[in-house]
Design a protein around this motif. Structure first.
Motif, PDB file in Angstrom:
ATOM      1  N   MET A  18       0.907  -1.353  -0.021  1.00  0.00           N
ATOM      2  CA  MET A  18       0.071  -0.044  -0.044  1.00  0.00           C
ATOM      3  C   MET A  18       0.786   1.431  -0.141  1.00  0.00           C
ATOM      4  O   MET A  18       1.848   1.351   0.680  1.00  0.00           O
ATOM      5  N   VAL A  19       0.418   2.047  -0.776  1.00  0.00           N
ATOM      6  CA  VAL A  19       1.211   3.415  -1.022  1.00  0.00           C
ATOM      7  C   VAL A  19       0.083   4.713  -1.036  1.00  0.00           C
ATOM      8  O   VAL A  19      -0.856   4.437  -1.546  1.00  0.00           O
ATOM      9  N   THR A  20       0.330   5.705  -0.179  1.00  0.00           N
ATOM     10  CA  THR A  20      -0.349   6.885  -0.337  1.00  0.00           C
ATOM     11  C   THR A  20       0.605   8.008  -0.763  1.00  0.00           C
ATOM     12  O   THR A  20       1.384   8.252  -0.492  1.00  0.00           O
ATOM     13  N   CYS A  21      -0.100   8.831  -1.733  1.00  0.00           N
ATOM     14  CA  CYS A  21       0.559  10.098  -2.134  1.00  0.00           C
ATOM     15  C   CYS A  21      -0.465  11.289  -2.274  1.00  0.00           C
ATOM     16  O   CYS A  21      -1.628  11.039  -2.397  1.00  0.00           O
TER      17      CYS A  21
ATOM     18  N   GLY B 108       3.184  26.084  -4.870  1.00  0.00           N
ATOM     19  CA  GLY B 108       3.449  24.711  -4.299  1.00  0.00           C
ATOM     20  C   GLY B 108       4.218  23.772  -5.065  1.00  0.00           C
ATOM     21  O   GLY B 108       4.419  23.957  -6.388  1.00  0.00           O
ATOM     22  N   PRO B 109       4.658  22.816  -4.272  1.00  0.00           N
ATOM     23  CA  PRO B 109       5.534  21.598  -5.172  1.00  0.00           C
ATOM     24  C   PRO B 109       4.346  20.552  -5.915  1.00  0.00           C
ATOM     25  O   PRO B 109       3.254  20.737  -5.538  1.00  0.00           O
ATOM     26  N   GLY B 110       5.301  19.643  -6.500  1.00  0.00           N
ATOM     27  CA  GLY B 110       4.609  18.721  -7.078  1.00  0.00           C
ATOM     28  C   GLY B 110       4.267  17.576  -6.186  1.00  0.00           C
ATOM     29  O   GLY B 110       4.224  17.875  -5.051  1.00  0.00           O
ATOM     30  N   PRO B 111       3.821  16.342  -6.831  1.00  0.00           N
ATOM     31  CA  PRO B 111       3.327  15.126  -5.980  1.00  0.00           C
ATOM     32  C   PRO B 111       4.325  14.722  -5.070  1.00  0.00           C
ATOM     33  O   PRO B 111       5.597  14.759  -5.309  1.00  0.00           O
ATOM     34  N   CYS B 112       3.948  14.100  -4.098  1.00  0.00           N
ATOM     35  CA  CYS B 112       4.804  13.642  -2.986  1.00  0.00           C
ATOM     36  C   CYS B 112       4.051  12.296  -2.230  1.00  0.00           C
ATOM     37  O   CYS B 112       2.960  12.258  -2.237  1.00  0.00           O
ATOM     38  N   VAL B 113       5.049  11.606  -1.632  1.00  0.00           N
ATOM     39  CA  VAL B 113       4.506  10.254  -0.844  1.00  0.00           C
ATOM     40  C   VAL B 113       4.373  10.707   0.314  1.00  0.00           C
ATOM     41  O   VAL B 113       4.874  11.686   1.086  1.00  0.00           O
ATOM     42  N   VAL B 114       3.230   9.868   0.934  1.00  0.00           N
ATOM     43  CA  VAL B 114       2.784  10.430   2.414  1.00  0.00           C
ATOM     44  C   VAL B 114       3.539   9.041   3.240  1.00  0.00           C
ATOM     45  O   VAL B 114       2.922   7.929   2.939  1.00  0.00           O
ATOM     46  N   GLU B 115       4.452   9.533   3.967  1.00  0.00           N
ATOM     47  CA  GLU B 115       5.096   8.345   4.625  1.00  0.00           C
ATOM     48  C   GLU B 115       4.332   7.623   5.945  1.00  0.00           C
ATOM     49  O   GLU B 115       4.604   6.725   6.308  1.00  0.00           O
ATOM     50  N   ASP B 116       3.652   8.714   6.322  1.00  0.00           N
ATOM     51  CA  ASP B 116       2.606   8.087   7.672  1.00  0.00           C
ATOM     52  C   ASP B 116       1.669   7.087   7.339  1.00  0.00           C
ATOM     53  O   ASP B 116       0.740   7.560   6.712  1.00  0.00           O
ATOM     54  N   PRO B 117       1.748   5.712   7.476  1.00  0.00           N
ATOM     55  CA  PRO B 117       1.003   4.752   7.300  1.00  0.00           C
ATOM     56  C   PRO B 117      -0.638   4.813   7.991  1.00  0.00           C
ATOM     57  O   PRO B 117      -1.503   4.571   7.329  1.00  0.00           O
ATOM     58  N   SER B 118      -0.698   5.876   8.754  1.00  0.00           N
ATOM     59  CA  SER B 118      -2.029   5.930   9.501  1.00  0.00           C
ATOM     60  C   SER B 118      -2.786   6.916   8.193  1.00  0.00           C
ATOM     61  O   SER B 118      -3.903   6.771   8.763  1.00  0.00           O
ATOM     62  N   GLN B 119      -2.178   7.410   7.450  1.00  0.00           N
ATOM     63  CA  GLN B 119      -2.994   8.336   6.509  1.00  0.00           C
ATOM     64  C   GLN B 119      -3.346   7.651   5.347  1.00  0.00           C
ATOM     65  O   GLN B 119      -4.010   8.228   4.560  1.00  0.00           O
ATOM     66  N   HIS B 120      -3.269   6.430   5.299  1.00  0.00           N
ATOM     67  CA  HIS B 120      -3.852   5.393   4.236  1.00  0.00           C
ATOM     68  C   HIS B 120      -5.295   5.655   4.145  1.00  0.00           C
ATOM     69  O   HIS B 120      -6.072   5.541   5.168  1.00  0.00           O
ATOM     70  N   LEU B 121      -5.884   5.655   2.865  1.00  0.00           N
ATOM     71  CA  LEU B 121      -7.466   5.775   2.928  1.00  0.00           C
ATOM     72  C   LEU B 121      -7.868   4.388   2.868  1.00  0.00           C
ATOM     73  O   LEU B 121      -9.161   4.395   3.024  1.00  0.00           O
ATOM     74  N   LEU B 122      -7.324   3.380   2.658  1.00  0.00           N
ATOM     75  CA  LEU B 122      -7.732   2.168   2.714  1.00  0.00           C
ATOM     76  C   LEU B 122      -7.001   1.293   3.855  1.00  0.00           C
ATOM     77  O   LEU B 122      -6.130   1.595   4.315  1.00  0.00           O
ATOM     78  N   ALA B 123      -8.085   0.423   4.244  1.00  0.00           N
ATOM     79  CA  ALA B 123      -7.668  -0.420   5.474  1.00  0.00           C
ATOM     80  C   ALA B 123      -6.777  -1.562   5.010  1.00  0.00           C
ATOM     81  O   ALA B 123      -6.739  -1.665   3.979  1.00  0.00           O
ATOM     82  N   SER B 124      -6.490  -2.339   5.970  1.00  0.00           N
ATOM     83  CA  SER B 124      -5.492  -3.407   5.475  1.00  0.00           C
ATOM     84  C   SER B 124      -6.325  -4.483   4.706  1.00  0.00           C
ATOM     85  O   SER B 124      -5.447  -5.367   3.822  1.00  0.00           O
ATOM     86  N   ASP B 125      -7.422  -4.429   4.700  1.00  0.00           N
ATOM     87  CA  ASP B 125      -8.371  -5.500   3.807  1.00  0.00           C
ATOM     88  C   ASP B 125      -8.578  -4.809   2.488  1.00  0.00           C
ATOM     89  O   ASP B 125      -9.125  -5.497   1.424  1.00  0.00           O
ATOM     90  N   GLY B 126      -8.109  -3.721   2.222  1.00  0.00           N
ATOM     91  CA  GLY B 126      -8.169  -2.847   0.929  1.00  0.00           C
ATOM     92  C   GLY B 126      -9.447  -2.170   0.545  1.00  0.00           C
ATOM     93  O   GLY B 126      -9.691  -1.717  -0.452  1.00  0.00           O
TER      94      GLY B 126
END
Length: 403
Positions: free
Chosen positions: A12-15, A379-397
């Motif tokens: 899982m990756v959030t940006c 502002g800047p371009g796209p970036c990766v969100v490093e904090d996993p708590s910010q994922h929009l999906l739960a562990s089950d997807g």
């Protein structure tokens, strides 16, 4: 960890990705499928602290189908432009794997993806939501599948202006000349740190869905507007050169005049379309009057407007004029609130307006014309969100709010 568990593990990756506002407009395609424009364009990337799309992409062997949720609602993953971006990222990932790219995790290339995306601003109201959305999708997919290098050509296939949201600062989209679109790419002209004095105000006149979508509007303009052809061939090439020079020199009067003229001409092509397309409303026209009267009062160009395919004005000005102009807007478009929720984003100091200025502008106030103002900067371009708590999906997807 047992081998099966390792294989079943969800990646899982959030940006996040920004909105961009064109100051030299793109309107009209020479190739609908590849989204190749009939003219080059230039935009300013707005800061993600105020306007952004956040996207989470998850890949897992356990997923049965590719799925996507936008702003809390599941949408059709079969959308051709979405499929085009997915297909191209997967193709490049397979190519990297076949070329033996070092350290590339290839286990997920045949797995299905779940995508969840949210905007922190109104969607489809003329605030470039598709640009931020597709830029964020492509950037996040690239992170998940280990794809590196030039991505703006893939984002372009999702939404033309999305290619410009792949970079921060001041960005040109070079129209290119080839039929395959390989030279129709975005390129940063200057980074977001280049012109720190430049600030942006988004005047939200309407958060409603616009009556004519950009895609269908462009098609009709290309088919029916003589002005559009003249603009693309005879006007925009020179304006691109002048605009890049104005940005590099930080020449605000030149930048402002070009920005307003190009916005006006874009909307003139919409009127020249048959039947005509009206993106501006009474509030938009009053904002245009306000800007010109404000500049005339001071005898210099202090603020500039631009309008995309919607009624919301984007105002460019320098930092020292932000406070006064915000309060000018507040005076001539009296809000329903007392100001608390009227100004969002970067803080704006209070400024008392002189009677001379109010009378110099001389317009009748239009109550509730502007819902609110978003105060922001380049502002800047796209970036990766490093904090996993910010994922929009739960562990089950599945989206977290559905859990």
């Amino acid at each position: 960890m047992p081998a099966k568990d390792k294989m079943d593990k969800t990646k899982m990756v959030t940006c996040t990705a920004p909105v961009n506002i064109a100051v030299i407009k793109y309107w009209g395609k020479r190739n609908e499928e590849l989204i190749l424009p009939i003219n080059s364009s230039l935009s300013v990337t707005l800061h993600q602290d105020q306007l952004k799309t956040t996207t989470t992409v998850a890949v897992s062997r356990s997923f049965q189908d590719d799925r996507i949720w936008l702003n809390g609602k599941e949408e059709d993953i079969a959308h051709p432009r979405l499929q085009s971006c997915l297909r191209e990222i997967r193709r490049l990932a397979r190519k990297r794997r076949n070329d033996g790219a070092a350290g590339l995790d290839s286990t997920g290339l045949s797995h299905k993806v779940h995508i969840c995306s949210v905007n922190n601003f109104p969607t489809a109201a003329g605030l470039a939501s598709s640009a931020a959305g597709f830029a964020c999708l492509v950037y996040t997919l690239a992170q998940v599948f280990g794809v590196e290098g030039e991505l703006s050509g893939i984002a372009r296939q999702g939404s033309g202006s999305a290619c410009r949201s792949m970079y921060g600062g001041f960005v040109q989209w070079i129209m290119g000349n080839t039929d395959d679109g390989k030279d129709s790419l975005a390129q940063q002209v200057e980074p977001e740190t280049h012109w720190p004095e430049l600030q942006i105000l988004v005047l939200v006149a309407s958060a409603e869905r616009k009556p004519v979508g950009s895609t269908s509007g462009m098609q009709t303009s290309v088919q029916t507007s003589c002005l559009l052809k003249h603009r693309a061939e005879s006007v925009v090439p020179g304006r691109m050169v002048e605009m890049i020079e104005a940005v590099r020199k930080k020449d605000f009067p030149a930048f402002a005049e070009l920005t307003m003229k190009d916005s006006n001409q874009f909307h003139a092509t919409c009127l020249d379309t048959y039947p005509p397309i009206f993106y501006l409303n009474r509030v938009s026209q009053q904002v245009i009057n306000l800007v010109h009267r404000y500049n005339r009062h001071y005898g210099e160009t202090r603020v500039a407007y631009t309008f995309d395919a919607g009624p919301n004005a984007v105002i460019f000005t320098l930092r020292q004029h932000v406070s006064e102009f915000v309060h000018v807007v507040q005076h001539f478009f009296p809000p329903e609130t007392n100001g608390g929720d009227f100004i969002k984003g970067l803080p704006v100091n209070h400024t008392a307006l002189s009677e001379e200025l109010k009378q110099g502008i001389g317009l009748e106030p239009m109550p509730k014309g502007v819902s609110y103002i978003i105060s922001t900067k380049v502002g800047p371009g796209p970036c990766v969100v490093e904090d996993p708590s910010q994922h929009l999906l739960a562990s089950d997807g599945l989206p977290k709010e559905c859990v």
